[in-house]
Motif scaffolding. Structure first.
Motif, PDB file in Angstrom:
ATOM      1  N   MET A  76      11.596   8.333   2.098  1.00 40.33           N
ATOM      2  CA  MET A  76      10.467   7.407   2.188  1.00 40.33           C
ATOM      3  C   MET A  76      10.403   6.765   3.563  1.00 40.33           C
ATOM      4  O   MET A  76      11.406   6.674   4.283  1.00 40.33           O
ATOM      5  CB  MET A  76      10.554   6.317   1.122  1.00 40.33           C
ATOM      6  CG  MET A  76      11.786   5.428   1.234  1.00 40.33           C
ATOM      7  SD  MET A  76      11.692   3.894   0.256  1.00 40.33           S
ATOM      8  CE  MET A  76      10.794   2.817   1.385  1.00 40.33           C
ATOM      9  N   ILE A  77       9.203   6.310   3.932  1.00 44.86           N
ATOM     10  CA  ILE A  77       9.006   5.517   5.132  1.00 44.86           C
ATOM     11  C   ILE A  77       8.436   4.169   4.712  1.00 44.86           C
ATOM     12  O   ILE A  77       7.530   4.096   3.888  1.00 44.86           O
ATOM     13  CB  ILE A  77       8.084   6.231   6.153  1.00 44.86           C
ATOM     14  CG1 ILE A  77       8.018   5.433   7.467  1.00 44.86           C
ATOM     15  CG2 ILE A  77       6.700   6.490   5.582  1.00 44.86           C
ATOM     16  CD1 ILE A  77       7.378   6.216   8.616  1.00 44.86           C
ATOM     17  N   VAL A 116       0.876  -1.169   0.000  1.00 49.50           N
ATOM     18  CA  VAL A 116       0.000   0.000   0.000  1.00 49.50           C
ATOM     19  C   VAL A 116       0.915   1.222   0.000  1.00 49.50           C
ATOM     20  O   VAL A 116       1.830   1.301   0.818  1.00 49.50           O
ATOM     21  CB  VAL A 116      -0.904   0.005   1.253  1.00 49.50           C
ATOM     22  CG1 VAL A 116      -1.866   1.178   1.206  1.00 49.50           C
ATOM     23  CG2 VAL A 116      -1.640  -1.315   1.391  1.00 49.50           C
ATOM     24  N   TYR A 117       0.680   2.170  -0.901  1.00 47.08           N
ATOM     25  CA  TYR A 117       1.655   3.258  -0.991  1.00 47.08           C
ATOM     26  C   TYR A 117       1.036   4.552  -1.514  1.00 47.08           C
ATOM     27  O   TYR A 117      -0.043   4.560  -2.121  1.00 47.08           O
ATOM     28  CB  TYR A 117       2.831   2.851  -1.869  1.00 47.08           C
ATOM     29  CG  TYR A 117       2.520   2.644  -3.342  1.00 47.08           C
ATOM     30  CD1 TYR A 117       2.846   3.621  -4.288  1.00 47.08           C
ATOM     31  CD2 TYR A 117       1.928   1.474  -3.790  1.00 47.08           C
ATOM     32  CE1 TYR A 117       2.581   3.449  -5.627  1.00 47.08           C
ATOM     33  CE2 TYR A 117       1.657   1.271  -5.135  1.00 47.08           C
ATOM     34  CZ  TYR A 117       1.982   2.258  -6.048  1.00 47.08           C
ATOM     35  OH  TYR A 117       1.708   2.073  -7.382  1.00 47.08           O
ATOM     36  N   LEU A 167       8.168  12.535   3.121  1.00 53.37           N
ATOM     37  CA  LEU A 167       8.250  11.069   3.132  1.00 53.37           C
ATOM     38  C   LEU A 167       7.174  10.451   2.248  1.00 53.37           C
ATOM     39  O   LEU A 167       5.974  10.601   2.514  1.00 53.37           O
ATOM     40  CB  LEU A 167       8.078  10.551   4.559  1.00 53.37           C
ATOM     41  CG  LEU A 167       9.205  10.857   5.541  1.00 53.37           C
ATOM     42  CD1 LEU A 167       8.708  10.756   6.971  1.00 53.37           C
ATOM     43  CD2 LEU A 167      10.375   9.900   5.325  1.00 53.37           C
ATOM     44  N   ASP A 168       7.578   9.765   1.206  1.00 49.80           N
ATOM     45  CA  ASP A 168       6.656   8.874   0.514  1.00 49.80           C
ATOM     46  C   ASP A 168       6.373   7.675   1.420  1.00 49.80           C
ATOM     47  O   ASP A 168       7.217   7.303   2.248  1.00 49.80           O
ATOM     48  CB  ASP A 168       7.252   8.404  -0.813  1.00 49.80           C
ATOM     49  CG  ASP A 168       7.267   9.492  -1.873  1.00 49.80           C
ATOM     50  OD1 ASP A 168       6.572  10.514  -1.689  1.00 49.80           O
ATOM     51  OD2 ASP A 168       7.978   9.321  -2.885  1.00 49.80           O
ATOM     52  N   ILE A 169       5.203   7.085   1.260  1.00 48.33           N
ATOM     53  CA  ILE A 169       4.738   6.046   2.177  1.00 48.33           C
ATOM     54  C   ILE A 169       4.603   4.713   1.456  1.00 48.33           C
ATOM     55  O   ILE A 169       3.946   4.627   0.409  1.00 48.33           O
ATOM     56  CB  ILE A 169       3.370   6.438   2.783  1.00 48.33           C
ATOM     57  CG1 ILE A 169       3.456   7.804   3.475  1.00 48.33           C
ATOM     58  CG2 ILE A 169       2.875   5.374   3.752  1.00 48.33           C
ATOM     59  CD1 ILE A 169       2.100   8.410   3.779  1.00 48.33           C
ATOM     60  N   TYR A 170       5.210   3.681   2.032  1.00 44.26           N
ATOM     61  CA  TYR A 170       5.050   2.312   1.532  1.00 44.26           C
ATOM     62  C   TYR A 170       4.749   1.401   2.726  1.00 44.26           C
ATOM     63  O   TYR A 170       5.460   1.441   3.741  1.00 44.26           O
ATOM     64  CB  TYR A 170       6.324   1.824   0.839  1.00 44.26           C
ATOM     65  CG  TYR A 170       6.699   2.632  -0.386  1.00 44.26           C
ATOM     66  CD1 TYR A 170       6.238   2.268  -1.649  1.00 44.26           C
ATOM     67  CD2 TYR A 170       7.509   3.767  -0.274  1.00 44.26           C
ATOM     68  CE1 TYR A 170       6.577   3.008  -2.776  1.00 44.26           C
ATOM     69  CE2 TYR A 170       7.851   4.513  -1.387  1.00 44.26           C
ATOM     70  CZ  TYR A 170       7.380   4.131  -2.634  1.00 44.26           C
ATOM     71  OH  TYR A 170       7.703   4.873  -3.730  1.00 44.26           O
TER      72      TYR A 170
END
Length: 452
Positions: A175-176, A165-166, A200-203
């Protein structure tokens, strides 16, 4: 949570039939259809020099109010406890038992706010959290416009998968990588924009038998939510998810975030993950680095891996992998309490009723905890969060285990949080913890133009 200690339940359960959470909950006190209105009753211990048991009694809610949620409370050890009560049942009262001395009080209305009550040298505060007050809804989560990527698994069963999920924005350079806990899923809509604004992009990795990877899975998979006999099996999808994230951009900083069992898995990745050298910072939120039950149960759980190996040696193990350590026969207050406040919780992605904790999983946890204690601590900067309100682990003791993860640790012990310190009883606590995380990251040089 009801428990049956050590009973072998005939090997792996049947995987046939689709999972229907409403059907599974039918016949229990908990109505997952959404037609029954539940409130939460929150209790704070203001003064007590002895343990207390708190329960709701005389109600028609069922076993939750009468039986399954007595909670030992002591001032400073459990500052807030939430019970569940069905709206409109006016015969419910709160029972407080102090070493055999029983006291009762009416449950206040939701309009009353915190109501204080004294019983001799015991003083508590009680309030009703109304069904209508939601912290995170499914609509708010949908508005985040999260994307998903399904990962194919080598050697897995046909119904098994993993899901990333991102969400990314073009300007972000960091990124996190978020690792949820056991029987957990990413539903924290209120952290998405602050994380993106912090650069922070989220993954999020939701591996097999967990979270969105369970959606569409058969009944047996849901009952064995998060079951695994060796956490190293998860490295396949964790490595693949990290690789997927790193292919999207050339990130300058990579923050590894783990909650509960996801925190334990994070320590595995830091030790054995393919891209472990890419991790620049780590945040652990109530990580499952030690069993927190105390007494004989903690002793057995701590040594579950050695017990399993011994039984295999003498050919007694049989179907021990699937032997039930605990089973949710009747819902307790924990998941229903979260569901009331956070209806973004998808009951198809989180097993609210009917889950089984196996001895095989417990042995795998203990093996990973032993491996952590045997390793040389790393040097990745670590923010370690723990709380006195942890209902799963011993929050105070947990801080002692941070030293096994990293030699560069910042610890914060925060009062009044839930086990997931970003999934609290009060939205203000979520804000407090999130600001602390982003503030620490900012000091570490991880920040965007809109960071807090």
């Amino acid at each position: 949570m009801g428990s049956c200690m050590g009973g072998v339940c005939g090997g792996a359960p049947s995987l046939s039939g689709e999972w229907d959470p409403v059907r599974v909950a039918a016949g229990t006190w908990f109505d997952l259809s959404g037609l029954t209105i539940y409130d939460m009753v929150q209790v704070r211990v203001l003064k007590s020099d002895r343990p207390l048991q708190i329960a709701i009694e005389n109600g028609t809610t069922g076993k939750c109010s009468n039986k399954t949620v007595p909670a030992v409370l002591k001032q400073g050890a459990m500052p807030l406890r939430a019970l569940v009560v069905e709206r409109g049942k006016n015969d419910n009262v709160l029972e407080v038992n102090a070493l055999g001395t029983r006291h009762t009080m009416p449950i206040p209305s939701s309009a009353s706010g915190w109501v204080e009550q004294s019983f001799g040298d015991v003083r508590i505060a009680v309030r009703r959290w109304p069904w209508e007050r939601k912290i995170a809804t499914a609509e708010q989560l949908q508005a985040c416009e999260l994307q998903t990527e399904e990962l194919a698994l080598v050697g897995a069963q046909p119904h098994e998968k993993a899901v990333v999920v991102y969400k990314t924005v073009p300007k972000n350079k960091d990124m996190i990588f978020w690792m949820p806990g056991r029987n957990d899923t990413f539903m924290h809509s209120y952290v998405v924009q602050p994380l993106l604004d912090a650069g922070l992009d989220i993954y999020v990795i939701e591996h097999r038998k967990n979270g969105r990877a369970l959606v569409g899975a058969p009944d047996g998979e849901h009952r064995l939510v998060s079951h695994v006999d060796d956490f190293r099996k998860y490295l396949q999808e964790i490595n693949a998810a990290m690789s997927f994230a790193l292919r999207q951009k050339s990130y300058e900083k990579v923050v590894l975030y783990g909650h509960s069992t996801g925190g334990l898995e994070a320590t595995l990745f830091l030790r054995e993950g393919e891209a472990r050298d890419k991790i620049t910072h780590c945040v652990l939120n109530s990580p499952f680095l030690d069993w927190g039950e105390g007494g004989i149960q903690e002793l057995l759980a701590d040594n579950a891996n050695e017990l399993t190996d011994f039984l295999k040696l003498i050919n007694v193990a049989g179907s021990l992998e699937f032997a039930v350590m605990r089973e949710t026969v009747e819902p307790d207050h924990f998941f229903p309490g979260i569901w009331i406040q956070y209806p973004a919780t998808d009951p198809h992605a989180r097993t609210l009723v009917g889950e089984k904790v196996t001895w095989g999983w417990a042995a795998a946890v203990s093996a990973m905890q032993d491996a952590l204690k045997a390793q040389t601590p790393g040097k990745v900067p670590l923010l370690f969060l723990h709380t006195d309100g942890d209902e799963i682990l011993d929050g105070k003791e947990l801080g002692d285990y941070a030293r096994f993860v990293s030699s560069n640790v910042t610890k914060h012990y925060i009062t009044g949080c839930r086990h997931d310190m970003l999934l609290n009883h009060e939205p203000e606590k979520n804000d407090e913890v999130l600001k602390l995380i982003l503030g620490w990251l900012s000091k570490e040089g991880v920040k965007g133009p809109g960071s807090w």
